[in-house]
Design a protein around this motif. Structure first.
Motif, short mmCIF file in Angstrom:
data_model
loop_
_atom_site.label_atom_id
_atom_site.label_comp_id
_atom_site.label_asym_id
_atom_site.label_seq_id
_atom_site.Cartn_x
_atom_site.Cartn_y
_atom_site.Cartn_z
N ASN A 73 0.74 -1.15 0.09
CA ASN A 73 -0.01 -0.06 0.00
C ASN A 73 0.85 1.19 -0.08
OD1 ASN A 73 -2.59 1.60 1.80
ND2 ASN A 73 -2.96 0.64 -0.02
N LEU A 74 1.80 1.11 -1.03
CA LEU A 74 3.01 2.15 -0.93
C LEU A 74 3.16 2.65 -2.22
CD1 LEU A 74 5.39 3.35 1.08
CD2 LEU A 74 6.56 1.17 0.16
N LEU A 75 3.32 4.11 -2.50
CA LEU A 75 3.96 4.81 -3.65
C LEU A 75 5.22 5.46 -3.11
CD1 LEU A 75 3.32 5.27 -6.52
CD2 LEU A 75 2.35 7.55 -5.88
N ILE A 76 6.36 4.99 -3.91
CA ILE A 76 7.64 5.46 -3.68
C ILE A 76 7.68 6.48 -4.74
CG2 ILE A 76 10.32 5.26 -3.54
CD1 ILE A 76 9.35 2.39 -2.45
N PRO A 133 -3.82 -7.20 1.39
CA PRO A 133 -2.48 -7.53 0.95
C PRO A 133 -1.35 -6.86 1.87
CG PRO A 133 -3.48 -5.41 -0.13
CD PRO A 133 -4.56 -6.34 0.62
N GLY A 134 -0.33 -7.52 1.66
CA GLY A 134 0.99 -7.08 2.67
C GLY A 134 1.27 -7.90 3.95
N ALA A 135 1.75 -6.91 4.65
CA ALA A 135 2.31 -7.60 5.80
C ALA A 135 1.66 -7.10 7.24
CB ALA A 135 3.75 -7.46 5.78
N ILE A 136 1.83 -7.73 8.26
CA ILE A 136 1.24 -7.17 9.57
C ILE A 136 1.65 -5.95 9.95
CG2 ILE A 136 1.16 -8.13 12.02
CD1 ILE A 136 -0.63 -9.77 10.42
N GLY A 137 2.83 -5.51 9.60
CA GLY A 137 2.99 -4.18 10.19
C GLY A 137 2.13 -3.20 9.61
N THR A 224 -2.30 -7.40 -10.83
CA THR A 224 -1.65 -6.37 -11.35
C THR A 224 -0.66 -5.52 -10.59
OG1 THR A 224 -3.53 -4.99 -11.17
CG2 THR A 224 -3.67 -6.03 -12.81
N ARG A 225 0.00 -4.76 -11.25
CA ARG A 225 0.82 -3.81 -10.29
C ARG A 225 0.06 -2.65 -9.80
NH1 ARG A 225 6.29 -2.71 -14.05
NH2 ARG A 225 7.14 -4.96 -14.03
N THR A 226 -0.55 -2.78 -8.60
CA THR A 226 -1.42 -1.81 -7.97
C THR A 226 -1.05 -1.83 -6.43
OG1 THR A 226 -3.61 -1.67 -7.41
CG2 THR A 226 -2.97 -3.85 -7.41
N GLY A 227 -1.62 -0.68 -5.77
CA GLY A 227 -1.39 -0.53 -4.33
C GLY A 227 -2.49 -1.03 -3.70
N GLY A 228 -3.43 -1.80 -4.02
CA GLY A 228 -4.41 -1.92 -3.19
C GLY A 228 -5.42 -0.70 -3.25
N ASN A 264 -11.48 1.98 -7.10
CA ASN A 264 -10.68 2.28 -6.04
C ASN A 264 -9.35 1.70 -6.03
OD1 ASN A 264 -10.00 4.09 -3.89
ND2 ASN A 264 -10.93 2.63 -2.18
N PHE A 265 -8.84 1.25 -7.18
CA PHE A 265 -7.54 0.66 -7.38
C PHE A 265 -7.00 1.37 -8.48
CE2 PHE A 265 -9.41 -2.43 -4.73
CZ PHE A 265 -8.42 -3.21 -4.36
N LEU A 266 -5.79 1.82 -8.51
CA LEU A 266 -5.09 2.66 -9.57
C LEU A 266 -3.92 1.19 -9.91
CD1 LEU A 266 -4.09 6.08 -8.34
CD2 LEU A 266 -6.26 5.12 -9.47
#
Length: 307
Positions: A73-76, A133-137, A224-228, A264-266
């Motif tokens: 859930n990250l955009l760098i 999606p992703g990790a517990i943190g 796909t390449r998405t951030g959720g 709501n997904f990019l």
């Protein structure tokens, strides 16, 4: 960009017993699901909690810190990340079933793996993690939720390190949970969480997880390449409905697109820059505000410098 100054020698000299890996001007794009972004000045992957505490207690104070997990859930941003990017990986991915229908998980552990191990052990209450999606943190930081459950419903306590490496144990109340939010200071780094479930039938729980998997695949662009989810749901509303009503379904800037399946997904179709994705999100926010008066709030975490 030619790169950031290499500070590895400074850190190794100050912390000779450091066991984790340090990489200068590390490509950061592979660390996020969008696959975009410039380099990290220093990428530190600590060996475990003790190694991270050692680093925090002795690091150069002029280097800013950024912490990530699996980067879902990250955009760098394209200009990269000055300072130290701390990635909680394998050393924080342990998962253990404990007495009393409890599960202890490192914050680098994948949400889906925690859900599966709990289900196989006959522990109900954690299957909703299959839908995150992703990790517990990240789930802790955002009070992640899906399919009828939220982290606040099952969390007992969290272990965390402050910016000097001291260990803190925070109970559920101390997390200050709200919708997609924890009130814990951003400089506290979560390292481990303890969850409370209740008895359940393993086969029924695994079947429920399969239903969640199929529901996600049929309604979300999961491969796909998405951030959720890009934006938080406003109170009493659904972000995707507002985006759809504003005519943004399928809207595109370069290779960045509002998903036609779930708006709501990019999506990054392959060559989008972080700037393309962020500009598309801001365009969506503007159009939604113009049509409904609602101000959408980013759920995706955006870090780094513009390109």
């Amino acid at each position: 960009m030619s790169g950031f100054p290499d500070r590895r020698q400074d850190i190794r000299a100050a912390i000779p017993d450091l066991r984790g890996t340090l990489t200068a001007n590390a490509p950061a794009a592979p660390l996020s699901w969008f696959r975009t972004g410039g380099p990290a000045q220093l990428l530190f992957e600590p060996a475990d909690e003790a190694d991270l505490a050692l680093f925090l207690a002795n690091r150069p104070p002029d280097l800013p810190l950024t912490v990530i997990g699996r980067g879902s859930n990250l955009l760098i941003r394209d200009g990269g990340l000055p300072g130290v990017l701390i990635r909680l990986g394998r050393g924080f991915a342990q998962i253990a079933v404990e007495d009393g229908h409890r599960v202890r998980a490192g914050t680098g552990a994948a949400d889906v793996k925690v859900a599966r191990i709990a289900a196989e052990a006959g522990i109900d209450g954690l299957t909703f993690l299959r839908g995150i999606p992703g990790a517990i943190g990240g789930a802790l930081r955002m009070n992640g939720g899906a399919y009828g459950g939220e982290v606040k419903d099952v969390l007992v306590e969290v272990r965390a390190l402050d910016n000097m490496g001291a260990v803190h144990v925070l109970d559920n109340a101390a997390m200050g949970f709200a919708y997609r939010h924890s009130a814990v200071a951003v400089d506290m780094i979560f390292t481990q969480a303890l969850f409370q479930g209740y008895p359940g039938d393993p086969q029924a729980l695994l079947a429920r997880m399969q239903e969640i998997t199929e529901a996600r695949s049929s309604t979300q662009p999961v491969n796909t390449r998405t951030g959720g989810s890009t934006f938080r749901n406003p109170p009493g509303m659904k972000a995707w409905e507002l985006i759809d009503a504003a005519g943004c379904r399928g809207l595109q800037i370069g290779d960045a697109q509002v998903s036609p399946m779930h708006c709501n997904f990019l999506i990054n179709h392959g060559h989008a820059t972080a700037a393309d994705i962020e500009a598309l999100g801001e365009d969506v926010r503007r159009k939604v505000h113009e049509t409904s008066g609602v101000e959408l709030i980013w759920e995706i975490r955006r870090i780094g410098l513009p390109g």
